[in-house]
Design a protein around this motif. Structure first.
Motif, PDB file in Angstrom:
ATOM      1  N   VAL A 178       0.851  -1.190   0.000  1.00 20.99           N
ATOM      2  CA  VAL A 178       0.000   0.000   0.000  1.00 20.99           C
ATOM      3  C   VAL A 178       0.885   1.237   0.000  1.00 20.99           C
ATOM      4  O   VAL A 178       1.869   1.314   0.716  1.00 20.99           O
ATOM      5  N   ILE A 208       0.911   8.597  -0.522  1.00 22.56           N
ATOM      6  CA  ILE A 208       1.687   9.583  -1.269  1.00 22.56           C
ATOM      7  C   ILE A 208       1.551  10.953  -0.646  1.00 22.56           C
ATOM      8  O   ILE A 208       0.475  11.392  -0.322  1.00 22.56           O
ATOM      9  N   HIS A 263       5.243  16.609  -2.624  1.00 25.38           N
ATOM     10  CA  HIS A 263       6.267  17.597  -2.329  1.00 25.38           C
ATOM     11  C   HIS A 263       6.624  18.325  -3.613  1.00 25.38           C
ATOM     12  O   HIS A 263       6.551  17.759  -4.678  1.00 25.38           O
ATOM     13  N   VAL A 323       4.312  15.103 -10.682  1.00 24.75           N
ATOM     14  CA  VAL A 323       5.227  14.082 -11.216  1.00 24.75           C
ATOM     15  C   VAL A 323       5.902  14.540 -12.497  1.00 24.75           C
ATOM     16  O   VAL A 323       5.352  14.464 -13.549  1.00 24.75           O
ATOM     17  N   GLY A 356       6.316  17.058  -7.857  1.00 28.12           N
ATOM     18  CA  GLY A 356       5.243  16.065  -7.725  1.00 28.12           C
ATOM     19  C   GLY A 356       5.395  15.092  -6.590  1.00 28.12           C
ATOM     20  O   GLY A 356       5.970  15.400  -5.562  1.00 28.12           O
ATOM     21  N   PHE A 357       4.857  13.945  -6.862  1.00 26.00           N
ATOM     22  CA  PHE A 357       4.696  12.985  -5.778  1.00 26.00           C
ATOM     23  C   PHE A 357       5.977  12.302  -5.366  1.00 26.00           C
ATOM     24  O   PHE A 357       6.772  11.883  -6.176  1.00 26.00           O
ATOM     25  N   LEU A 358       6.149  12.180  -4.102  1.00 29.53           N
ATOM     26  CA  LEU A 358       7.164  11.289  -3.572  1.00 29.53           C
ATOM     27  C   LEU A 358       6.412  10.164  -2.897  1.00 29.53           C
ATOM     28  O   LEU A 358       5.474  10.387  -2.150  1.00 29.53           O
ATOM     29  N   ALA A 359       6.851   8.982  -3.136  1.00 32.75           N
ATOM     30  CA  ALA A 359       6.116   7.869  -2.558  1.00 32.75           C
ATOM     31  C   ALA A 359       6.735   7.480  -1.233  1.00 32.75           C
ATOM     32  O   ALA A 359       7.943   7.385  -1.105  1.00 32.75           O
ATOM     33  N   GLU A 360       5.901   7.278  -0.266  1.00 32.47           N
ATOM     34  CA  GLU A 360       6.377   6.654   0.956  1.00 32.47           C
ATOM     35  C   GLU A 360       5.813   5.261   0.965  1.00 32.47           C
ATOM     36  O   GLU A 360       4.628   5.071   1.157  1.00 32.47           O
ATOM     37  N   GLY A 361       6.655   4.310   0.705  1.00 31.93           N
ATOM     38  CA  GLY A 361       6.141   2.952   0.602  1.00 31.93           C
ATOM     39  C   GLY A 361       5.787   2.396   1.962  1.00 31.93           C
ATOM     40  O   GLY A 361       6.568   2.460   2.903  1.00 31.93           O
ATOM     41  N   LEU A 362       4.626   1.849   2.026  1.00 28.43           N
ATOM     42  CA  LEU A 362       4.213   1.162   3.245  1.00 28.43           C
ATOM     43  C   LEU A 362       3.845  -0.256   2.881  1.00 28.43           C
ATOM     44  O   LEU A 362       3.017  -0.486   2.022  1.00 28.43           O
TER      45      LEU A 362
END
Lengths: 157, 78
Positions: free
Chosen positions: A2, A5, A8, A157, B70-76
């Protein structure tokens, strides 16, 4: 897996990215006129990648490797598709699928019904349509939240 | 568009080697048999439309070059 997001704003792209130019003779479905794309990958953005149009710099797609989220995802290519891609070896194939961000609900979904198959050797790619009732166009991969009310959210992005 | 009438069991030939046969007619449903070489694609139109529509929803348009914010993903891991 999961994913949450957080958005930033990056002022500068500091980490290394890998750019692969791909020829897509049929373009993307609904965007058939755009036949040159760059697949942009970088550790900083993983698991997300971008499929960016060369001819139209304003057109891009966020993509992922669907196997990272759905390990059982398996696809079958028709002879037509294998021929068009010039695929002689399954190991030359790489799959990515587009990600759709539902800004109202905050969902992130991926299209498993119309994946993009890449021949990594020939650098040719094609979006294919699967005949498989297991898959649809909106498979949930996570949700995202916005910290700021960006007027240009689609610029992400 | 070429409009042809066919009866059950009749065929249409496209080009040199594509054959379409009316196999069954039931109310509004027609079952067609298609014989084509391996290198010819056969798609149901609504499937192509469905993917095209999803592409439209997924497409990021109006990105300015370079489209780096844009998006930075923080994976969980779940």
């Amino acid at each position: 897996m999961v994913i949450n997001i957080e958005q930033h704003k990056l002022e500068e792209l500091t980490d290394e990215v890998n750019e692969t130019v791909l020829n897509m003779p049929s373009g993307m479905l609904g965007f058939a006129e755009y036949k040159q794309f760059v697949l942009v990958e970088g550790e900083k953005y993983a698991p997300f990648k971008r499929l960016q149009s060369v001819d139209n710099p304003q057109l891009g797609f966020v993509v992922i490797d669907p196997m990272e989220f759905f390990p059982d995802y398996d696809i079958e290519l028709s002879d037509h598709e294998t021929g068009q891609l010039g695929l002689e070896d399954a190991t030359d194939a790489k799959i990515v699928s587009t990600v759709t961000f539902d800004r109202k609900e905050g969902w992130m979904t991926t299209n498993l019904l119309g994946p993009i198959v890449i021949n990594t050797k020939l650098r040719v790619a094609k979006q294919i349509v699967l005949e498989d009732e297991r898959y649809g166009t909106k498979h949930l991969i996570g949700n995202h939240s916005y910290f700021e009310d960006s007027k240009d959210q689609r610029q992400a992005v | 568009m070429l409009v042809l009438g066919r009866k059950l069991g009749q065929k249409i030939i496209l080009g040199d080697d594509i054959e379409i046969m009316v196999l069954e007619v039931r109310g509004e449903h027609v079952r067609l048999g298609i014989t084509a070489p391996r290198d010819v694609a056969v798609y149901r139109k609504e499937m192509l439309d469905r993917i095209a529509e999803e592409n439209s929803e997924a497409a990021l348009t109006g990105c300015t070059q370079p489209c780096t914010s844009g998006f930075l993903a923080e994976g969980l891991l779940s």
